[in-house]
Design a protein around this motif. Structure first.
Motif, mmCIF file in Angstrom:
data_model
loop_
_atom_site.group_PDB
_atom_site.id
_atom_site.type_symbol
_atom_site.label_atom_id
_atom_site.label_comp_id
_atom_site.label_asym_id
_atom_site.label_seq_id
_atom_site.Cartn_x
_atom_site.Cartn_y
_atom_site.Cartn_z
ATOM 1 N N GLU A 3 -1.520 6.301 1.216
ATOM 2 C CA GLU A 3 -2.838 5.683 1.200
ATOM 3 C C GLU A 3 -3.020 4.702 2.357
ATOM 4 O O GLU A 3 -3.967 3.926 2.370
ATOM 5 N N SER A 4 -2.122 4.744 3.329
ATOM 6 C CA SER A 4 -2.086 3.688 4.341
ATOM 7 C C SER A 4 -2.836 4.006 5.623
ATOM 8 O O SER A 4 -2.769 3.245 6.577
ATOM 9 N N THR B 218 -10.912 -3.096 5.751
ATOM 10 C CA THR B 218 -10.275 -1.775 5.815
ATOM 11 C C THR B 218 -10.438 -1.115 7.182
ATOM 12 O O THR B 218 -10.153 0.072 7.331
ATOM 13 N N GLY C 19 -7.890 5.412 3.784
ATOM 14 C CA GLY C 19 -7.553 5.008 2.430
ATOM 15 C C GLY C 19 -6.963 6.145 1.599
ATOM 16 O O GLY C 19 -6.210 6.958 2.134
ATOM 17 N N PRO C 20 -7.285 6.233 0.285
ATOM 18 C CA PRO C 20 -8.191 5.360 -0.463
ATOM 19 C C PRO C 20 -7.684 3.921 -0.513
ATOM 20 O O PRO C 20 -6.515 3.659 -0.261
ATOM 21 N N PHE C 21 -8.569 3.012 -0.858
ATOM 22 C CA PHE C 21 -8.273 1.596 -0.731
ATOM 23 C C PHE C 21 -8.012 0.910 -2.076
ATOM 24 O O PHE C 21 -8.150 -0.306 -2.198
ATOM 25 N N ASP C 22 -7.655 1.719 -3.075
ATOM 26 C CA ASP C 22 -7.433 1.171 -4.416
ATOM 27 C C ASP C 22 -6.290 0.167 -4.456
ATOM 28 O O ASP C 22 -6.238 -0.683 -5.360
ATOM 29 N N HIS C 23 -5.339 0.271 -3.519
ATOM 30 C CA HIS C 23 -4.194 -0.622 -3.530
ATOM 31 C C HIS C 23 -4.124 -1.488 -2.273
ATOM 32 O O HIS C 23 -3.107 -2.113 -2.002
ATOM 33 N N TRP C 24 -5.197 -1.524 -1.513
ATOM 34 C CA TRP C 24 -5.317 -2.433 -0.372
ATOM 35 C C TRP C 24 -5.752 -3.805 -0.884
ATOM 36 O O TRP C 24 -6.253 -3.933 -2.008
ATOM 37 N N VAL D 168 0.841 -1.195 0.000
ATOM 38 C CA VAL D 168 0.000 0.000 0.000
ATOM 39 C C VAL D 168 0.876 1.244 0.000
ATOM 40 O O VAL D 168 1.732 1.399 0.878
ATOM 41 N N TYR E 90 -5.834 -5.124 10.586
ATOM 42 C CA TYR E 90 -7.002 -4.635 9.865
ATOM 43 C C TYR E 90 -7.862 -5.829 9.459
ATOM 44 O O TYR E 90 -7.341 -6.869 9.025
#
Length: 783
Positions: free
Chosen positions: A156-157, A195, A161-166, A152, A192
């Protein structure tokens, strides 16, 4: 569902083209039944187990000294791959594994903390490289990830988020239970669920350990899937924190190895090499490489320290066997559910070589290394704290010599992509219903980017040409299926580049040209053009033991040119060996999550990483809180950052205000106010006046209730670079391990109410005094 087209994902819904009647009771009324998307018939379940920071020579399955009966059990039902390779570092290997593309192609040429705006180093996977999990999910698989995720981008961590790369939703996993980052405290993990941050079910004293917890979650998820959607195969990615530092393991597992490593790392390499030859996982004529330059001999270490060094390895061995045990629980559950025979299992024993990030003598707490406070951890300190290694009182890592021994028979370690010690990891593949061979060895060259195309081939799913409307870049790996039942099949993955931190190599049709740019424990000291290239014929020289550069200059030049071609093709260029510049987000072109010198936080915010809050190190700062004290008086934490291994806390104790600063668990300075807070509303603050004169200095803490000074005292020194690897900022409580001895890991929440807490950083920042090379050391230790 053989007639379903699967090259464009999501699979398009087809409109009904038959007769439409007026009345549903009309005999001509007919609609085909709703058919959920499912993979082709015979598609197997997929379980990918990725062990962390484990070298080729660690597991007993590949001749190592650590007993891994589960790995051996899986190998007995399948295959051992002796020439399987990773990228030499955690995040890049994981990004490559999950995408089927080279790590630079998906933006992970380094770790997320030193990302730049260059495409190969941005830490951003392009949307034309859809992850394997997304492809499988859109073809009807259930998907889940457990354990470590360090892909991540740092900006964005946070929990926002955003959570696009989670893992979910961005990477295609429907369920995630694990940690975001390079490592976590296994006794007090930062977890986690999907998310949302969640807390462990218990404390170490109550039997909690993250390895057991994540395994319980994985088994529970699989059983629920079996119960509710038994017709859907699953893809589960199981990535423990083991055996990355900290090497945390119940003491009884470490004690199983008492006395097993008293001979030291040099003798251990020879013992392991003999077992490897007997097992046939290295060539019969292979040569044991010399100890890599800069790594001390066992006999060069202080004899007084030998018992500590041996205990480091006992703890590490116990940790790996403990991980094997829990993988065994996972395998047992699959067998009980009747799923194991039709499950394609990958066990990749290490996402890179063993880690040489623990210093020459190891450490009881990585915070010493991170904060450049190694002098505090002298031999006497280590001897006194030997029995704490692996326990909740440690944050430990072993000595570099052990890492090299765990990479037997190869040169070098993790980070060194130029040599097999950094990139060659023993790998096991089992699929009873799909692979006829049992207990055999495969020597064909393979790479972590080969896993994704192998899975798709096994499932009968084509590589998609478009996903979510985006034309896809083809997979860059080679399916390994051709070798499943033919040990003599000609290898198909014939060219592969390697690059990490300037250490680089090119494999091509039995030859390897390589250049080591830097040691894992040192920063870059020279330009790339000054590197010395080596040449090996790895068809005849299994371990890269005999450099042929002087004998075959034409072959070397040919491969050097090929490396540059591959480097240009896969976004390796420009190779980035900078240090300090990559930590300056403005120079690197990396977004920052938090900007400015003031930040207001609110009740309920917790598990905020150091990237999620303003930096208060090496400068003055003020913490202000608006609170309401109940009639019974004030008690509990207003705000804390870090934990028992380092950090600070502003809290109420016995009715009065206190501020605690914890230095690596060695000493905690507490400034206390005797005056008790009355019931009602208060604005309280703690002001730290930094002494200056460099990094990590002390200062004066003044505590106020409104305008009234209620306490003042000295903080002897501070942490200059990091409070904790994984512990966090928490409002209204101190989750995980406690900063202050005044309260425990549970039930430390503030008994009143908190309106807000504001952090204000001073303008006297002394961080520019930091050594740039040490900043790179910090990043690499976190990986």
């Amino acid at each position: 569902m053989a007639d379903v087209q699967r090259s464009t994902l999501p699979i398009p819904d087809l409109a009904y083209t038959g007769t439409v009647t007026y009345d549903a009771t009309d005999p001509d009324t007919h609609y085909p039944p709703i058919t959920p998307i499912r993979p082709p018939d015979g598609a197997p379940n997929v379980l990918v187990v990725l062990i962390d920071d484990t070298g080729f020579g660690a597991s007993s399955a590949f001749g190592g000294p650590v007993q891994t009966p589960t790995f051996e059990r899986i190998a007995a039902k399948g295959l051992k791959y002796t020439r399987f390779h990773t990228t030499a570092l955690c995040s890049p290997t994981r990004a490559a594994l999950l995408s089927g593309r080279n790590h630079h192609t998906v933006g992970m040429g380094g770790i997320t903390e030193i990302a730049t705006s260059a495409p190969g180093y941005s830490s951003l996977r392009p949307n034309n490289c859809a992850p394997l999990a997304e492809t499988l999910k859109l073809n009807g698989y259930s998907t889940s990830q457990f354990g470590k995720c360090h892909e991540v981008p740092v900006w964005e961590s946070s929990p926002m988020g955003p959570f696009d790369h989670w893992p979910t939703p961005g990477n295609g996993f429907e369920y995630f239970y694990g940690f975001i980052g390079g490592e976590t405290n296994q006794w007090y993990p930062a977890i986690y669920e999907n998310t949302s941050p969640v807390e462990p079910w218990g404390t170490p004293e109550e039997g909690y350990h993250f390895m057991g917890d994540m395994t319980d979650k994985a088994i529970g998820w699989m059983k629920q899937r079996k119960s509710l959607t038994p017709d859907k195969p699953f893809f589960t990615y199981f990535a423990p924190g083991a055996t990355h530092a900290p090497h945390h393991v119940p003491v009884e597992w470490a004690d199983k190895y008492k006395g097993k490593f008293d001979q030291g790392w040099d003798a251990l390499r020879e013992e392991t090499f003999a077992r490897q030859k007997a097992l046939g996982v290295v060539a019969a004529d292979a040569v044991l490489t010399e100890r890599s330059p800069g790594i001390p001999a066992w006999d060069e270490m202080s004899a007084d320290l030998h018992p500590v060094l041996a205990r480091e390895m006992e703890v590490y061995a116990g940790y790996l066997e403990y991980a094997d045990h829990h993988v065994g629980r996972l395998i047992d559950s699959l067998e009980e559910m009747g799923e194991l025979e039709n499950t394609l299992v990958y066990v990749i024993i290490g996402d890179n070589g063993a880690s040489a990030e623990g210093t020459m003598k190891g450490t009881t707490n990585e915070g010493f290394v991170i904060n450049h406070m190694d002098a505090m951890e002298d031999d006497a300190y280590m001897i006194a704290h030997k029995d704490e290694l692996g326990t909740p009182q440690s944050y430990n890592h072993y000595a570099i010599g052990w890492a090299h021994a765990m990479d037997t028979p190869y040169q070098w370690t993790k980070q060194v992509a130029s040599h097999w010690g950094g990139t060659r990891n023993g790998t096991i593949v089992s699929w009873p219903n799909g692979i006829a061979a049992r207990g055999e060895v495969r020597n064909q060259f393979a790479h972590v980017i080969d896993v994704a195309p192998t899975v798709l081939a096994a499932a009968g799913i084509p590589e998609p040409s478009a996903v979510n409307g985006v034309t896809q870049r083809p997979y860059e790996g080679t399916p390994m299926n051709y070798s499943f039942d033919d040990g003599d099949a000609e290898e198909r993955h014939t060219t592969q580049y390697f690059e990490m931190l300037g250490n680089r190599a090119i494999f091509h049709k039995g030859w390897v040209a390589c250049a080591k740019h830097k040691d894992p424990w040192l920063g870059s000291s020279h330009g790339l053009d000054e590197d010395v290239w080596e040449l090996y014929n790895v068809e005849e020289d299994w371990t890269q033991s005999h450099d042929l550069a002087a004998e075959h200059p034409d072959k070397l030049a040919e491969l050097q040119r090929l490396f540059l071609i591959q480097a240009a093709r896969f976004s390796v260029l420009p190779i980035d060996i900078r240090s300090a510049e990559r930590f300056n987000s403005e120079i690197a072109g990396r977004p920052e999550l938090v900007k400015g010198t003031s930040q207001t936080l609110y009740t309920g915010m917790k598990r905020l990483s150091e990237n999620s809050v303003i930096n208060l190190k090496n400068k003055s700062f003020t913490i202000t809180a608006s609170i309401t004290v109940p009639d019974a008086g004030a008690e509990g934490v207003l705000i804390a950052q870090g934990g028992s291994y380092g950090g600070w806390s502003f809290y109420a104790h016995e009715g009065g205000l206190r501020f605690a600063y914890n230095i690596l668990g060695i000493k905690t300075d507490v400034v206390s106010g005797d005056a008790k807070l009355g019931a009602g509303e208060h604005e309280v603050r703690a002001h730290f006046a930094y002494a200056g004169g460099g990094v990590g200095k002390g200062g004066t803490v003044s505590i106020y209730d409104g305008d009234d000074l209620v306490a003042e005292g000295q903080i002897e020194r501070t942490l200059p670079f990091m409070y904790s690897m994984d512990e966090t900022v928490d409002i209204g409580e101190d989750v995980a391990s406690p900063v202050s001895p005044d309260y425990g890991p549970r039930d430390n929440g503030f008994t009143g109410s908190i309106g807000w807490v504001r952090l204000d950083a001073g303008d006297d920042d002394h961080s520019h005094h930091a050594d740039p090379d040490h900043l790179m050391t910090i990043a690499m230790t976190r990986q």
